[in-house]
Motif scaffolding. Sequence first.
Motif, PDB file in Angstrom:
ATOM      1  N   ALA A  75       0.772  -1.252  -0.028  1.00 14.44           N
ATOM      2  CA  ALA A  75       0.042   0.066   0.014  1.00 14.44           C
ATOM      3  C   ALA A  75       0.962   1.170   0.058  1.00 14.44           C
ATOM      4  N   LEU A  76       1.882   1.345   0.752  1.00 15.00           N
ATOM      5  CA  LEU A  76       2.818   2.568   0.927  1.00 15.00           C
ATOM      6  C   LEU A  76       3.477   2.500  -0.277  1.00 15.00           C
ATOM      7  N   THR A  77       4.342   1.463  -0.778  1.00 13.69           N
ATOM      8  CA  THR A  77       5.158   1.780  -1.967  1.00 13.69           C
ATOM      9  C   THR A  77       4.357   2.159  -3.017  1.00 13.69           C
ATOM     10  N   SER A  78       3.377   1.636  -3.349  1.00 18.26           N
ATOM     11  CA  SER A  78       2.374   1.985  -4.517  1.00 18.26           C
ATOM     12  C   SER A  78       1.944   3.240  -4.360  1.00 18.26           C
ATOM     13  N   PHE A  79       1.613   3.952  -3.025  1.00 13.83           N
ATOM     14  CA  PHE A  79       1.221   5.018  -3.257  1.00 13.83           C
ATOM     15  C   PHE A  79       2.435   6.079  -3.456  1.00 13.83           C
ATOM     16  N   MET A  80       3.438   5.955  -2.896  1.00 14.36           N
ATOM     17  CA  MET A  80       4.863   6.749  -3.147  1.00 14.36           C
ATOM     18  C   MET A  80       5.323   6.669  -4.523  1.00 14.36           C
ATOM     19  N   GLU A  81       4.934   5.435  -5.278  1.00 10.07           N
ATOM     20  CA  GLU A  81       5.346   5.426  -6.621  1.00 10.07           C
ATOM     21  C   GLU A  81       4.459   6.247  -7.487  1.00 10.07           C
ATOM     22  N   SER A  82       3.341   6.372  -7.007  1.00 11.51           N
ATOM     23  CA  SER A  82       2.299   7.468  -7.606  1.00 11.51           C
ATOM     24  C   SER A  82       2.633   8.854  -7.550  1.00 11.51           C
ATOM     25  N   GLN A  83       3.595   9.420  -6.864  1.00 10.33           N
ATOM     26  CA  GLN A  83       3.939  10.697  -6.672  1.00 10.33           C
ATOM     27  C   GLN A  83       4.981  11.190  -7.386  1.00 10.33           C
ATOM     28  N   PRO A  84       4.799  12.212  -8.173  1.00 15.76           N
ATOM     29  CA  PRO A  84       5.843  12.545  -9.145  1.00 15.76           C
ATOM     30  C   PRO A  84       7.168  12.990  -8.452  1.00 15.76           C
ATOM     31  N   GLY A  85       8.245  12.313  -9.154  1.00 19.14           N
ATOM     32  CA  GLY A  85       9.629  12.784  -8.614  1.00 19.14           C
ATOM     33  C   GLY A  85      10.297  11.866  -7.536  1.00 19.14           C
ATOM     34  N   TRP A  86       9.348  10.847  -7.035  1.00 23.91           N
ATOM     35  CA  TRP A  86      10.026  10.165  -5.976  1.00 23.91           C
ATOM     36  C   TRP A  86      10.431   8.842  -6.649  1.00 23.91           C
ATOM     37  N   ILE A  87      11.869   8.572  -6.073  1.00 18.56           N
ATOM     38  CA  ILE A  87      12.282   7.155  -6.626  1.00 18.56           C
ATOM     39  C   ILE A  87      12.086   6.207  -5.325  1.00 18.56           C
ATOM     40  N   VAL A  88      11.416   5.110  -5.811  1.00 16.98           N
ATOM     41  CA  VAL A  88      11.030   4.094  -4.787  1.00 16.98           C
ATOM     42  C   VAL A  88      11.444   2.749  -4.751  1.00 16.98           C
ATOM     43  N   THR A  89      12.386   2.226  -3.789  1.00 12.78           N
ATOM     44  CA  THR A  89      12.827   0.818  -3.675  1.00 12.78           C
ATOM     45  C   THR A  89      12.311   0.095  -2.874  1.00 12.78           C
TER      46      THR A  89
END
Length: 441
Positions: A75-89
């Motif tokens: 839930a949290l990584t998917s949400f952060m991946e939807s935010q422009p400019g953020w690189i998620v690992t």
Amino acid sequence: MSLEQDNFVIVNDDDFVMVSHKDADAQEQATSTQLPYLDDISRHVDSMADSLWPVNNKIHDHPELGYEEVIAHEALTSFMESQPGWIVTRSAYGLKTAWVAVYDSGKKGPVVSFNAEMDALPGIGHACGHNLIASASVAAALATAEVMTRHHLNGKIVLFGTPAEEGGGGKIALLRAGAYSSHKVDISLLAHPGTARDSALVRTTAYSRFRAAYTGREAHAAAEPWKGINALDALITGYNAVSALRQQTMPGDVIQGHITDGGAAPNIIHAHAAGVFVVRARTQARLDVLRRKVEACFAAGATATGAALGIAPLGAYADHVPSRLLGARYAACFNALCPPVRIIEDQDVDEIAGATMASSDQGDVSYAVPSLMPGFSIAGESGPHTPGFAKAAGTREAFERAMRAGKALAGTAADVLAVEGLREEVWAEWRRWREGEKGGN
């Protein structure tokens, strides 16, 4: 109580404070000057709160134990991946449910970080409100990124998904894996819910958990007891010695424990007995002293009976020592948001109000980098680690209070990014404390 129409009332724990609308307008103007980013932060958090609310709910309604936070991770990584400019690992640093999201200005500057906790407690769900901690940290990170972009601030924002706070030491595992050092983190922030009053300077206790086990020799308890070595007698002797020690411990010292293995049958001289014990103290230095005293009590049981003693560590957390410089920034931002009860401005008093006998692996982070873990109050009939608190942590009202805490966290982070020399002052304060701590002061 009758009030004039030109006034409103702010309630604190002790009395009523009369504030005129004119004075409030002047305060708001002063806040705009002293906290130039707070309005932008507040608007941004308000604009994204409805999209974060379902994420908060999913975490709360699907409680997962430490290192098993699969739903929260998704839930949290998917949400952060939807935010422009953020690189998620995802599954970062060798931990399946840890993750990291980075927003980089591309220009050298301070590195501010937030921790998003995710795990729940066995049987009682999110009775520590980690869904709210995650939501506050996500909101704070996104609002800080908005300010960084809008006002062309230099630096980097790092949001860590930290598993297993409830006894699993997820942040300690991340520290050992180099998560904070690899990003050259300058400050670490998170906000924790509770039922006590809001506080900027929350201090937790140092904590050590271990298993004490005795090995003796079996014998028939009626026919040939002299041939045995009673491990249960050894454990009871050690336990009683600990009880005697409690008379001479210091305020803030806590010793807890229970017997997990007490023998197989009453007609046997027991060859095995064990218990799990917890030692807490206000500082890591005091914990080290107290732990040695407690271990000496268990060693006495072995000496008295001839049983062999084995002590196995089961986890330890350092005490959380908050940065007062960061705490002052947080309190100013939080109070400017017009909460029903303001954070106490006198930091000595606020630190007393924010002291708790609970422990957190954020304490270990505070020994590595400057840290702040303010507490925010949510409405509830019972405190953390109870079913009632788990229920309260799932309400929209609690979520809104987490959003307010997130705004204040973002305001603190923005100040570190924008105010020249503040990062250096925070680190100098931290080094003075660490040198004093090493010197035994």
